[in-house]
Design an enzyme around this catalytic site. Structure first.
Site, mmCIF file in Angstrom:
data_model
loop_
_atom_site.group_PDB
_atom_site.id
_atom_site.type_symbol
_atom_site.label_atom_id
_atom_site.label_comp_id
_atom_site.label_asym_id
_atom_site.label_seq_id
_atom_site.Cartn_x
_atom_site.Cartn_y
_atom_site.Cartn_z
ATOM 1 N N GLY A 30 0.403 -10.901 -11.293
ATOM 2 C CA GLY A 30 1.479 -11.503 -12.058
ATOM 3 C C GLY A 30 2.406 -12.248 -11.120
ATOM 4 O O GLY A 30 2.307 -12.123 -9.890
ATOM 5 N N TYR A 31 3.309 -13.017 -11.702
ATOM 6 C CA TYR A 31 4.227 -13.841 -10.920
ATOM 7 C C TYR A 31 5.669 -13.468 -11.216
ATOM 8 O O TYR A 31 6.095 -13.481 -12.366
ATOM 9 C CB TYR A 31 3.981 -15.330 -11.223
ATOM 10 C CG TYR A 31 2.667 -15.788 -10.647
ATOM 11 C CD1 TYR A 31 2.612 -16.333 -9.374
ATOM 12 C CD2 TYR A 31 1.486 -15.620 -11.352
ATOM 13 C CE1 TYR A 31 1.401 -16.710 -8.815
ATOM 14 C CE2 TYR A 31 0.277 -15.999 -10.809
ATOM 15 C CZ TYR A 31 0.243 -16.537 -9.536
ATOM 16 O OH TYR A 31 -0.962 -16.905 -8.986
ATOM 17 N N LEU A 32 6.388 -13.147 -10.137
ATOM 18 C CA LEU A 32 7.819 -12.898 -10.252
ATOM 19 C C LEU A 32 8.576 -14.210 -10.332
ATOM 20 O O LEU A 32 9.677 -14.274 -10.865
ATOM 21 C CB LEU A 32 8.316 -12.077 -9.057
ATOM 22 C CG LEU A 32 7.781 -10.651 -8.988
ATOM 23 C CD1 LEU A 32 8.051 -10.044 -7.625
ATOM 24 C CD2 LEU A 32 8.407 -9.809 -10.086
ATOM 25 N N GLU A 84 6.892 -12.530 -14.879
ATOM 26 C CA GLU A 84 6.959 -13.478 -15.985
ATOM 27 C C GLU A 84 5.794 -13.210 -16.935
ATOM 28 O O GLU A 84 4.808 -12.574 -16.564
ATOM 29 C CB GLU A 84 6.878 -14.911 -15.436
ATOM 30 C CG GLU A 84 8.043 -15.280 -14.536
ATOM 31 C CD GLU A 84 7.903 -16.658 -13.895
ATOM 32 O OE1 GLU A 84 6.887 -17.347 -14.135
ATOM 33 O OE2 GLU A 84 8.818 -17.047 -13.165
#
Length: 157
Positions: A30-32, A84
């Site tokens: 996942g992407y912060l 996100e």
């Protein structure tokens, strides 16, 4: 550890790469942060976890700054909950071809049906052997960036 990442990305013509692979891993990431000037990724691969920061790509889409460090899997799991919207899941196959290793990602979930091969190079014009399963080059096509696939999955194209 930081370095300049130089890679090219390709679509796949067939799944014959699977027979040539020496390793298969399951990844969840996942992407912060997915800002174009910097992405911050959290990845769990089998029983290891990493946090990675990537800078903007050059105009050709082939190179960018990358910093990565191992973190405990439990911490990565907690961080993924903060990411996100749009968690990626995929299988990664490592396939030796000549002097290089292709990393072939077979996406799952909302990106099912997409299979992309990447090769890391020492310099942008480094020659490499192209296997018969390698298709169209998509280096620099932002739709194929993992961070973009979290926002606009392949199945919605």
């Amino acid at each position: 550890m930081e370095h300049l990442e130089i890679e090219r990305k390709f679509l796949i013509l067939s799944d014959t790469f699977k027979k040539e692979a020496y390793q298969k891993d399951r990844l969840v990431q996942g992407y912060l942060n997915t800002h174009p000037d910097r992405t911050v990724r959290v990845r769990i691969m089998n029983h290891e976890a990493f946090i990675t920061v990537k800078g903007p790509t050059n105009t050709a889409g082939t190179s960018r700054f990358e910093w990565e460090i191992n973190i405990p899997v439990e911490e990565a799991t907690n961080l993924i909950d903060l990411c996100e919207t749009g968690i990626l899941e995929k299988y990664r196959y490592r396939v030796p071809v000549g002097r290089h290793i292709f990393e072939v990602d077979e996406f799952l979930g909302e990106n099912k049906g997409l299979i992309v091969a990447e090769i890391e190079l020492q310099h942008e014009n480094e020659p490499f052997e192209k296997p018969n399963w390698l298709g169209k080059e998509v280096t620099g096509d932002k739709r194929y960036y993992n961070s973009a696939l979290t926002k606009k999955p392949f199945t919605t194209w």
